[in-house]
Design a protein around this motif. Structure first.
Motif, PDB file in Angstrom:
ATOM      1  N   GLU A 185       1.090  -1.151  -0.532  1.00  0.00           N
ATOM      2  CA  GLU A 185       0.302  -0.136   0.145  1.00  0.00           C
ATOM      3  C   GLU A 185       1.293   1.229   0.042  1.00  0.00           C
ATOM      4  O   GLU A 185       2.105   1.440   0.620  1.00  0.00           O
ATOM      5  CB  GLU A 185      -0.777  -0.083   1.249  1.00  0.00           C
ATOM      6  CG  GLU A 185       0.266  -0.450   2.540  1.00  0.00           C
ATOM      7  CD  GLU A 185      -0.909   0.029   3.520  1.00  0.00           C
ATOM      8  OE1 GLU A 185      -1.711   0.851   3.596  1.00  0.00           O
ATOM      9  OE2 GLU A 185      -0.793  -0.516   5.180  1.00  0.00           O
ATOM     10  N   ASN A 187      -7.509   3.969  -1.559  1.00  0.00           N
ATOM     11  CA  ASN A 187      -8.050   3.002  -1.683  1.00  0.00           C
ATOM     12  C   ASN A 187      -7.362   2.272  -0.634  1.00  0.00           C
ATOM     13  O   ASN A 187      -8.406   1.098  -0.151  1.00  0.00           O
ATOM     14  CB  ASN A 187      -7.988   2.280  -2.850  1.00  0.00           C
ATOM     15  CG  ASN A 187      -8.871   2.974  -3.956  1.00  0.00           C
ATOM     16  OD1 ASN A 187      -9.785   2.871  -3.201  1.00  0.00           O
ATOM     17  ND2 ASN A 187      -8.362   3.433  -5.230  1.00  0.00           N
ATOM     18  N   LYS A 230      -8.972   2.545   2.873  1.00  0.00           N
ATOM     19  CA  LYS A 230     -10.274   2.446   3.448  1.00  0.00           C
ATOM     20  C   LYS A 230     -10.562   0.506   3.632  1.00  0.00           C
ATOM     21  O   LYS A 230     -11.023   0.027   4.669  1.00  0.00           O
ATOM     22  CB  LYS A 230     -11.048   2.332   2.536  1.00  0.00           C
ATOM     23  CG  LYS A 230     -11.237   1.865   0.962  1.00  0.00           C
ATOM     24  CD  LYS A 230     -12.461   1.767  -0.166  1.00  0.00           C
ATOM     25  CE  LYS A 230     -12.233   0.362  -1.348  1.00  0.00           C
ATOM     26  NZ  LYS A 230     -13.407   0.715  -2.558  1.00  0.00           N
ATOM     27  N   GLY A 275      -2.072  -0.660  -9.685  1.00  0.00           N
ATOM     28  CA  GLY A 275      -2.403   0.299  -8.259  1.00  0.00           C
ATOM     29  C   GLY A 275      -2.680  -0.709  -7.214  1.00  0.00           C
ATOM     30  O   GLY A 275      -2.160  -1.580  -6.646  1.00  0.00           O
ATOM     31  N   GLU A 307      -7.515  -4.873  -5.606  1.00  0.00           N
ATOM     32  CA  GLU A 307      -8.485  -4.355  -5.823  1.00  0.00           C
ATOM     33  C   GLU A 307      -9.095  -4.256  -3.989  1.00  0.00           C
ATOM     34  O   GLU A 307      -9.167  -5.151  -3.752  1.00  0.00           O
ATOM     35  CB  GLU A 307      -9.968  -5.123  -6.631  1.00  0.00           C
ATOM     36  CG  GLU A 307      -9.301  -5.011  -7.975  1.00  0.00           C
ATOM     37  CD  GLU A 307      -9.325  -3.199  -8.765  1.00  0.00           C
ATOM     38  OE1 GLU A 307      -9.983  -2.407  -8.132  1.00  0.00           O
ATOM     39  OE2 GLU A 307      -8.980  -3.601  -9.397  1.00  0.00           O
ATOM     40  N   SER A 308      -9.459  -2.656  -3.658  1.00  0.00           N
ATOM     41  CA  SER A 308      -9.415  -2.834  -2.258  1.00  0.00           C
ATOM     42  C   SER A 308     -10.750  -3.289  -1.463  1.00  0.00           C
ATOM     43  O   SER A 308     -11.494  -3.938  -0.954  1.00  0.00           O
ATOM     44  CB  SER A 308     -10.064  -1.163  -1.949  1.00  0.00           C
ATOM     45  OG  SER A 308     -11.018   0.109  -1.993  1.00  0.00           O
ATOM     46  N   LEU A 309     -12.194  -3.431  -3.140  1.00  0.00           N
ATOM     47  CA  LEU A 309     -13.058  -3.990  -2.724  1.00  0.00           C
ATOM     48  C   LEU A 309     -12.920  -4.988  -2.170  1.00  0.00           C
ATOM     49  O   LEU A 309     -13.623  -5.901  -1.758  1.00  0.00           O
ATOM     50  CB  LEU A 309     -14.750  -3.565  -3.654  1.00  0.00           C
ATOM     51  CG  LEU A 309     -16.185  -4.259  -3.200  1.00  0.00           C
ATOM     52  CD1 LEU A 309     -16.500  -3.509  -1.273  1.00  0.00           C
ATOM     53  CD2 LEU A 309     -16.837  -3.407  -4.073  1.00  0.00           C
ATOM     54  N   GLU A 311     -21.891   1.833  -0.833  1.00  0.00           N
ATOM     55  CA  GLU A 311     -20.092   1.544  -0.899  1.00  0.00           C
ATOM     56  C   GLU A 311     -20.105   2.311  -2.302  1.00  0.00           C
ATOM     57  O   GLU A 311     -19.225   2.721  -2.714  1.00  0.00           O
ATOM     58  CB  GLU A 311     -20.018   0.834  -0.291  1.00  0.00           C
ATOM     59  CG  GLU A 311     -18.000   0.350  -0.493  1.00  0.00           C
ATOM     60  CD  GLU A 311     -17.696   0.290  -1.555  1.00  0.00           C
ATOM     61  OE1 GLU A 311     -16.284   1.022  -1.761  1.00  0.00           O
ATOM     62  OE2 GLU A 311     -18.305  -0.043  -2.893  1.00  0.00           O
ATOM     63  N   GLU A 354     -17.934   5.314  -3.517  1.00  0.00           N
ATOM     64  CA  GLU A 354     -16.645   5.263  -4.519  1.00  0.00           C
ATOM     65  C   GLU A 354     -16.623   5.606  -5.735  1.00  0.00           C
ATOM     66  O   GLU A 354     -15.981   5.963  -6.006  1.00  0.00           O
ATOM     67  CB  GLU A 354     -16.459   3.278  -4.252  1.00  0.00           C
ATOM     68  CG  GLU A 354     -15.555   2.994  -5.380  1.00  0.00           C
ATOM     69  CD  GLU A 354     -13.966   3.071  -4.709  1.00  0.00           C
ATOM     70  OE1 GLU A 354     -13.148   3.140  -5.378  1.00  0.00           O
ATOM     71  OE2 GLU A 354     -14.116   2.844  -3.897  1.00  0.00           O
ATOM     72  N   THR A 396     -15.106   3.375   2.885  1.00  0.00           N
ATOM     73  CA  THR A 396     -14.880   4.289   1.503  1.00  0.00           C
ATOM     74  C   THR A 396     -15.579   5.362   1.881  1.00  0.00           C
ATOM     75  O   THR A 396     -14.589   6.273   1.342  1.00  0.00           O
ATOM     76  CB  THR A 396     -16.038   3.865   0.339  1.00  0.00           C
ATOM     77  OG1 THR A 396     -15.721   2.261   0.506  1.00  0.00           O
ATOM     78  CG2 THR A 396     -15.271   3.960  -0.566  1.00  0.00           C
TER      79      THR A 396
END
Length: 202
Positions: free
Chosen positions: A5, A11, A14, A51, A65-67, A97, A101, A165
């Motif tokens: 990170e 992102n 969260k 990312g 991917e954060s989610l 969410e 987002e 988020t």
């Protein structure tokens, strides 16, 4: 496991807020996006899109991917529930969410990218794009303000992934000096309250 990170980026933020709310500890591996470390071949092997964040799993594989990372942990640690406990609750939390987002954090990012000197050498900045994003942001925040209403949290009386988020989005707006309409009383009340939670400093 290890979370790759960049501290402070929305992102990763969260995900960190979510993990703190759940009481889950995951070691962190900083990746410097300012120097472009996330675009170098070594990191692109972890996530070809470049990312952050990226979760490195114990088997040596990587989950971007954060989610997706949040939902992975939610499956592993369902209590306390952060996405709801019934199909309808989960659908409503996910809808909120996604609103935050895509329509709020995404617009804040568009303003930041088209106005901040950091991106001047990375992309063709557009004053029109920034203004369009500001206008959409104001409209979308009004929708969210109405949905929050008098609730202590975005989706009701308990924190959910929607709060994680939104906190990341609001903190990013504050960092980027992107003003949020003072007339959005519910959003501002929520933000001031959530900032007092221990997870806010994660």
């Amino acid at each position: 496991m290890k979370l790759h990170e960049f501290p402070g980026a929305p992102n990763p933020k969260k995900v960190r807020v979510y993990l703190a709310e759940k009481g889950i500890e995951v070691p962190s591996q900083p990746v410097d996006i300012i120097t472009g470390e996330n675009r170098k071949p070594e990191f692109l092997k972890k996530n070809p899109m470049g990312g952050l964040p990226v979760l490195e799993l114990d088997d040596g594989s990587f989950l971007p991917e954060s989610l997706a990372i949040i939902e992975y942990f939610e499956e592993l640690h369902p209590n306390p529930p952060m996405i709801g406990t019934t199909p309808l609750e989960r659908a409503r939390v996910r809808a909120l969410e996604r609103l935050i987002e895509l329509s709020i954090l995404g617009r804040i990012a568009a303003v930041f990218q088209n106005t901040h000197p950091l991106f001047a050498s990375r992309m063709k900045q557009s004053a029109d794009a920034a203004e369009s994003a500001r206008s959409a942001l104001a409209t979308n925040l009004k929708v969210l303000d109405d949905k929050i209403g008098s609730n202590p949290f975005v989706a009701g009386d308990k924190p959910t992934i929607a709060d994680c988020t939104l906190f990341a989005a609001m903190a990013f707006a504050e960092f980027g000096q992107i003003p949020i309409d003072a007339g959005l009383k519910n959003v501002h009340r929520w933000y001031e309250s959530f900032k007092k939670r221990p997870s806010a400093s994660a």
